[in-house]
Design a protein around this motif. Structure first.
Motif, mmCIF file in Angstrom:
data_model
loop_
_atom_site.group_PDB
_atom_site.id
_atom_site.type_symbol
_atom_site.label_atom_id
_atom_site.label_comp_id
_atom_site.label_asym_id
_atom_site.label_seq_id
_atom_site.Cartn_x
_atom_site.Cartn_y
_atom_site.Cartn_z
ATOM 1 N N PHE A 164 0.837 -1.204 0.000
ATOM 2 C CA PHE A 164 0.000 0.000 0.000
ATOM 3 C C PHE A 164 0.873 1.257 0.000
ATOM 4 O O PHE A 164 0.593 2.217 -0.712
ATOM 5 C CB PHE A 164 -0.931 -0.009 1.215
ATOM 6 N N ILE A 165 1.926 1.238 0.782
ATOM 7 C CA ILE A 165 2.841 2.388 0.824
ATOM 8 C C ILE A 165 3.523 2.572 -0.525
ATOM 9 O O ILE A 165 3.639 3.698 -1.023
ATOM 10 C CB ILE A 165 3.859 2.230 1.972
ATOM 11 N N LEU A 166 3.944 1.473 -1.152
ATOM 12 C CA LEU A 166 4.528 1.572 -2.498
ATOM 13 C C LEU A 166 3.519 2.144 -3.490
ATOM 14 O O LEU A 166 3.873 2.963 -4.339
ATOM 15 C CB LEU A 166 5.010 0.203 -2.975
ATOM 16 N N SER A 167 2.273 1.713 -3.385
ATOM 17 C CA SER A 167 1.221 2.248 -4.249
ATOM 18 C C SER A 167 1.078 3.759 -4.049
ATOM 19 O O SER A 167 0.996 4.514 -5.017
ATOM 20 C CB SER A 167 -0.103 1.545 -3.958
ATOM 21 N N LEU A 168 1.073 4.180 -2.791
ATOM 22 C CA LEU A 168 0.968 5.621 -2.509
ATOM 23 C C LEU A 168 2.166 6.386 -3.067
ATOM 24 O O LEU A 168 2.006 7.480 -3.620
ATOM 25 C CB LEU A 168 0.851 5.861 -1.007
ATOM 26 N N VAL A 169 3.356 5.835 -2.928
ATOM 27 C CA VAL A 169 4.553 6.497 -3.448
ATOM 28 C C VAL A 169 4.447 6.665 -4.959
ATOM 29 O O VAL A 169 4.716 7.747 -5.498
ATOM 30 C CB VAL A 169 5.832 5.712 -3.058
ATOM 31 N N PHE A 170 4.030 5.603 -5.655
ATOM 32 C CA PHE A 170 3.866 5.705 -7.103
ATOM 33 C C PHE A 170 2.817 6.756 -7.468
ATOM 34 O O PHE A 170 3.024 7.555 -8.391
ATOM 35 C CB PHE A 170 3.483 4.350 -7.707
ATOM 36 N N PHE A 171 1.684 6.773 -6.748
ATOM 37 C CA PHE A 171 0.649 7.751 -7.062
ATOM 38 C C PHE A 171 1.092 9.181 -6.731
ATOM 39 O O PHE A 171 0.756 10.120 -7.449
ATOM 40 C CB PHE A 171 -0.662 7.413 -6.350
ATOM 41 N N VAL A 172 1.867 9.351 -5.668
ATOM 42 C CA VAL A 172 2.390 10.685 -5.351
ATOM 43 C C VAL A 172 3.341 11.150 -6.446
ATOM 44 O O VAL A 172 3.273 12.303 -6.896
ATOM 45 C CB VAL A 172 3.071 10.696 -3.958
ATOM 46 N N PHE A 173 4.202 10.252 -6.916
ATOM 47 C CA PHE A 173 5.091 10.607 -8.021
ATOM 48 C C PHE A 173 4.291 10.931 -9.280
ATOM 49 O O PHE A 173 4.651 11.824 -10.039
ATOM 50 C CB PHE A 173 6.104 9.492 -8.292
ATOM 51 N N ALA A 174 3.189 10.197 -9.502
ATOM 52 C CA ALA A 174 2.336 10.488 -10.660
ATOM 53 C C ALA A 174 1.710 11.878 -10.531
ATOM 54 O O ALA A 174 1.663 12.637 -11.501
ATOM 55 C CB ALA A 174 1.251 9.425 -10.800
ATOM 56 N N ILE A 175 1.242 12.218 -9.322
ATOM 57 C CA ILE A 175 0.657 13.540 -9.098
ATOM 58 C C ILE A 175 1.706 14.627 -9.288
ATOM 59 O O ILE A 175 1.442 15.670 -9.887
ATOM 60 C CB ILE A 175 0.025 13.631 -7.690
ATOM 61 N N LEU A 176 2.911 14.373 -8.787
ATOM 62 C CA LEU A 176 3.977 15.364 -8.930
ATOM 63 C C LEU A 176 4.473 15.482 -10.370
ATOM 64 O O LEU A 176 5.106 16.470 -10.727
ATOM 65 C CB LEU A 176 5.149 15.016 -8.007
ATOM 66 N N THR A 177 4.198 14.481 -11.193
ATOM 67 C CA THR A 177 4.588 14.536 -12.601
ATOM 68 C C THR A 177 3.498 15.177 -13.444
ATOM 69 O O THR A 177 3.782 15.992 -14.316
ATOM 70 C CB THR A 177 4.909 13.126 -13.132
ATOM 71 N N ARG A 178 2.264 14.822 -13.182
ATOM 72 C CA ARG A 178 1.119 15.391 -13.902
ATOM 73 C C ARG A 178 -0.056 15.500 -12.942
ATOM 74 O O ARG A 178 -0.478 14.518 -12.355
ATOM 75 C CB ARG A 178 0.726 14.511 -15.079
ATOM 76 N N GLN A 179 -0.607 16.698 -12.854
ATOM 77 C CA GLN A 179 -1.689 16.929 -11.913
ATOM 78 C C GLN A 179 -2.978 16.222 -12.309
ATOM 79 O O GLN A 179 -3.856 16.012 -11.486
ATOM 80 C CB GLN A 179 -1.979 18.432 -11.768
#
Length: 186
Positions: A164-179
Motif C-alpha cells: 500500500f505504501i509503495l502504491s501511494l509512493v507511485f501515485f504521489v510521483f504520478a501527481i507530482l509529474t502530472r496533476q
C-alpha cells in the motif's frame, strides 16, 4: 536447475521486451539533441539540479517534480545529456511494459495471448513509441500510474501495508509529474 514450465510462462514477457528492444534499435535513440519539446524539460532539469538557480520561466504547464526527482537519482550514475535522459525514459517504458503485462495476467485475468496482444498495442502505439524516445512527462506518468495500480492490487491481494505504501509512493510521483492524476484517482 531450469524449470521448463517457468520458462514457458515467461516467454511472452521476454518476447515483448525483445520486440521493444528491437524497435528501439531500429529507431536508434542515441544522439545528444532534443526531440519534440523535451528540450524544455531537460533545460528545467539542468537549471534546477546543475545550475541551482530557480526557474523564472513558466512555460511548462506540468510540474514534473516526480520525474525530476527520479531523474536526479538516475543522473548520479549516468549523467545528464539528452541521450542519458532518453535512456531514462526508455527504462521507464520497458518497466511500464512489464507492469502492464503483469496487470493483464494477474489482475485482469486475461489469457497470455490477449495480454501479449494488448502489450503489443501499447508498444507500437505511436504516442508511446515516440514519447519513449524523449524526456517528456507522458511515459513517466504512465509508469507511475501503472506502478500505483499494480501495487494497490497487490495490497488488496496480500494485505501487506508495504504494498500500500509503495502504491501511494507511485501515485504521489504520478501527481507530482502530472496533476491530471488527481482526476484519475478520484
Amino acid at each position: 536447475m531450469f524449470n521448463i514450465k517457468h520458462i514457458i510462462k515467461q516467454f511472452p514477457l521476454c518476447s515483448l521486451i525483445t520486440i521493444f528492444i528491437i524497435a528501439e534499435l531500429v529507431i536508434n535513440p542515441i544522439g545528444n539533441f532534443p526531440l519534440n519539446d523535451d528540450w524544455w524539460y531537460a533545460h528545467l532539469y539542468k537549471q534546477l539540479f546543475e545550475q541551482k538557480t530557480p526557474n523564472t520561466l513558466v512555460w511548462a504547464s506540468t510540474s514534473l517534480w516526480g520525474q525530476l526527482f527520479l531523474t536526479k537519482l538516475y543522473s548520479f550514475v549516468f549523467g545528464c545529456s539528452y541521450t542519458a535522459l532518453r535512456f531514462f525514459t526508455l527504462i521507464l517504458s520497458a518497466s511500464s511494459i512489464l507492469l502492464f503485462y503483469n496487470l493483464c495476467i494477474k489482475y485482469f485475468n486475461l489469457k497470455w495471448s490477449l495480454a501479449f496482444l494488448m502489450n503489443l498495442l501499447l508498444i507500437f502505439n505511436p504516442l508511446f513509441l515516440c514519447l519513449s524516445n524523449s524526456y517528456m512527462t507522458d511515459v513517466p506518468f504512465l509508469f507511475f500510474i501503472l506502478g500505483g495500480i499494480y501495487f494497490f492490487f497487490l495490497f488488496q491481494e496480500k494485505k501487506q501495508w508495504f504494498h500500500f505504501i509503495l502504491s501511494l509512493v507511485f501515485f504521489v510521483f504520478a501527481i507530482l509529474t502530472r496533476q491530471v492524476t488527481l482526476a484519475f484517482l478520484i
